[in-house]
Design an enzyme around this catalytic site. Structure first.
Site, PDB file in Angstrom:
ATOM      1  N   VAL A   1       0.844  -1.205   0.000  1.00 17.03           N
ATOM      2  CA  VAL A   1       0.000   0.000   0.000  1.00 17.03           C
ATOM      3  C   VAL A   1       0.873   1.246   0.000  1.00 17.03           C
ATOM      4  CG1 VAL A   1      -1.725   1.301   1.279  1.00 17.03           C
ATOM      5  CG2 VAL A   1      -1.915  -1.184   1.130  1.00 17.03           C
TER       6      VAL A   1
ATOM      7  N   MET B   1     -49.167  31.525  -6.573  1.00 21.65           N
ATOM      8  CA  MET B   1     -49.081  32.626  -5.602  1.00 21.65           C
ATOM      9  C   MET B   1     -50.421  32.909  -4.923  1.00 21.65           C
ATOM     10  SD  MET B   1     -46.675  35.044  -8.048  1.00 21.65           S
ATOM     11  CE  MET B   1     -47.552  34.557  -9.554  1.00 21.65           C
TER      12      MET B   1
ATOM     13  N   GLY C   1     -37.417  31.212 -11.785  1.00 24.77           N
ATOM     14  CA  GLY C   1     -38.034  29.946 -11.436  1.00 24.77           C
ATOM     15  C   GLY C   1     -39.117  29.581 -12.434  1.00 24.77           C
ATOM     16  N   GLY C   2     -39.272  28.271 -12.687  1.00 30.05           N
ATOM     17  CA  GLY C   2     -40.292  27.839 -13.638  1.00 30.05           C
ATOM     18  C   GLY C   2     -39.934  28.226 -15.050  1.00 30.05           C
ATOM     19  N   ASP C   3     -40.906  28.800 -15.766  1.00 23.96           N
ATOM     20  CA  ASP C   3     -40.694  29.285 -17.125  1.00 23.96           C
ATOM     21  C   ASP C   3     -40.791  30.814 -17.123  1.00 23.96           C
ATOM     22  OD1 ASP C   3     -40.819  28.508 -20.238  1.00 23.96           O
ATOM     23  OD2 ASP C   3     -42.134  30.225 -19.855  1.00 23.96           O
TER      24      ASP C   3
ATOM     25  N   LYS D   1     -37.959  38.905  -4.957  1.00 25.40           N
ATOM     26  CA  LYS D   1     -39.161  39.608  -4.523  1.00 25.40           C
ATOM     27  C   LYS D   1     -40.077  38.624  -3.815  1.00 25.40           C
ATOM     28  CE  LYS D   1     -40.123  41.054  -8.696  1.00 25.40           C
ATOM     29  NZ  LYS D   1     -40.838  41.703  -9.807  1.00 25.40           N
TER      30      LYS D   1
ATOM     31  N   ASP E   1     -33.626  35.155  -8.308  1.00 21.57           N
ATOM     32  CA  ASP E   1     -34.594  35.507  -7.262  1.00 21.57           C
ATOM     33  C   ASP E   1     -34.849  34.334  -6.330  1.00 21.57           C
ATOM     34  OD1 ASP E   1     -36.435  33.829  -8.633  1.00 21.57           O
ATOM     35  OD2 ASP E   1     -36.991  35.495  -9.936  1.00 21.57           O
TER      36      ASP E   1
END
Length: 470
Positions: A23, A381, A300-302, A269, A247
């Protein structure tokens, strides 16, 4: 990240290896390839190490370990089969603030050896933080197969041309873009084919090209949170960014995939708390782009589904700034799929409507007829006004027992799915954290039959906490 991956320059630096077996021999060979000056402490050494001592400049300094041997070395490797000795070496090295590795003993190491793909000067190190060496070996084999065989030639040529490129391109940003153009263009193809002279000619010609590096704005949809849902184009754009605006809805795991030396600007926000107005964000985007920067706006998302992407692109258009948009999986699609709730189904819903729950709440009553006609209603939301939404819908004729779901932090490891009825919407909304999505319609009844994300927990996939309150 439990370990910080670093590459140590060991050329002519003293390294202490304690142990004389096979080793230790493997570690000595690695250290020698890195140019280290190796000192050995061992009561006895194997024949293979004897051969290494004869071949290389390796010094067998002692047959017994003494803490004083640690004082003038850069790092320490213990490769003995004596657990008490190994632990003592670790403690003494730590006291002296030395990097120490006890082979195959994770708890007595302050650094570990990764698996290495050596295409010098290109080195790729892979580690599982000591948890799964076999997995790391398999990953190394896969990466070895993907890498061009002459990637070392590519790196060597780039290294020789680096100073010349600096004389042509003064700013760091211009140099980075030049190399990105080279590494994604015909020059690399010629090197791979073995046409080195032609590759160098292309490199020389590229130096005299002054492309228009005008700034641009790119809106990128990052999906609901799970970084595995990013598109390939999104990943490519994130690696080219000079500046990134993001964000609250952009997850940490997505941000980890952005180019490391990009500038990050948080413009988040929340309901009732706007650090930056939309007008401010538009102004920042345009100002940075006019400075010649590659500005990536993560959403976020589209970007075009309740993301105000249209407003930001309008502002860019009016300012004469070039722009692009990279679509993302919107929260309504990603979160409901992960919750096992199909938005449409031949027996339950023939259509779907997306609305927001914080603006013009009175307009939500227009959706009553949709719910009654086997339609699915998705409310973005809407958590803060969930009780008002419930009361409005019921007052206009919706059945109190209409199935509803609230999906909190959809697609993420801490996803929660709350199932109930329309009359309990306000109560359920008080139990979740945002971002959250409200789903209203008969398709919610399919959740208990089609949920799959939660069942993956037993296989070490991300969690989904399912709370049935119906």
């Amino acid at each position: 990240m439990n370990y910080l991956p670093i590459f140590a320059y060991l050329y002519h630096r003293p390294v202490l290896v304690i142990g004389g077996g096979i080793v230790a021999k493997r570690k000595i060979e690695q250290l020698y390839r890195a140019g280290a000056y190796i000192k050995i402490v061992a009561s006895q050494i194997c024949n293979e190490i004897e051969e290494l001592i004869e071949l290389y400049q390796i010094e067998w300094i002692s047959t017994k370990f003494d803490p004083i041997q640690l004082d003038n070395v850069f790092l320490v490797i213990a490769a003995t089969n004596d657990a008490i000795l190994n632990e003592n070496i670790y403690k003494e090295a730590n006291i002296r603030f030395k990097l120490v590795n006890v082979v195959d003993d994770k708890f007595n190491c302050n650094f570990i050896f990764p698996a290495i793909i050596d295409r010098s000067p290109v080195l790729i190190a892979i580690s599982s933080s000591g948890t799964s060496p076999i997995l790391v070996r398999i990953l190394r084999e896969k990466l070895e197969a993907l890498l061009p065989k002459n990637i070392s030639e590519i790196a060597l040529i780039a290294g020789k041309w680096r100073n010349k490129v600096k004389k042509y391109f003064f700013s760091l940003s211009d140099r980075r873009r030049f190399w990105e153009r080279i590494f994604n263009g015909p020059c690399i193809n010629q090197i791979i084919k073995g046409n080195i002279k032609k590759a160098k000619l292309i490199l020389h010609n590229e130096l005299n090209i002054r492309p228009n590096y005008s700034g641009k704005i790119i809106l990128v949809g990052t999906g609901p949170g799970d970084s595995n849902l990013l598109t390939l184009r999104a990943l490519q754009v994130m690696q080219l960014a000079d500046v990134v605006l993001y964000d609250n809805l952009v997850s940490k795991e997505v941000l980890e995939l952005v180019r490391r030396d990009a500038e990050f600007i948080f413009v988040g926000k929340k309901f009732g708390c706007h650090i930056f107005s939309q007008k401010d964000i538009n102004t920042i985007l345009i100002k940075l782009a006019l400075q010649g920067k590659y500005v990536v706006r993560l959403k976020g998302g589209d970007p075009f589904i309740f993301g105000r992407g249209g407003e930001e692109i309008q502002a860019a258009k009016e300012a004469g700034v070039p722009f692009q948009v990279v679509p993302g999986i919107t929260a309504a699609i990603g979160a409901t799929v992960y919750a096992g709730i199909p938005l449409t189904h031949r027996d339950y819903a023939h259509g779907v409507t997306f609305i927001t729950g914080h603006d013009h709440l009175e307009n939500i009553t227009d959706c009553v007829s949709l719910i009654l006609k086997k339609q699915t209603l998705i409310i973005y939301m809407g958590i803060t006004k969930a009780t008002k939404i419930s009361n409005l819908l019921v007052s206009k004729g919706c059945i109190k027992s209409t199935p509803i779901a609230i999906i909190s932090k959809g697609t993420r490891q801490d996803q929660k799915v709350l199932i109930g009825t329309l009359e309990k919407l306000g109560c359920l909304a008080s139990c979740v954290s945002t971002p959250a999505l409200i789903v209203i319609g008969e398709v919610v009844n399919l959740h208990s039959k089609l949920t799959w994300f939660n069942s993956e927990v037993k296989y070490q996939h991300p969690k989904s906490c399912i709370i049935n309150l119906s």
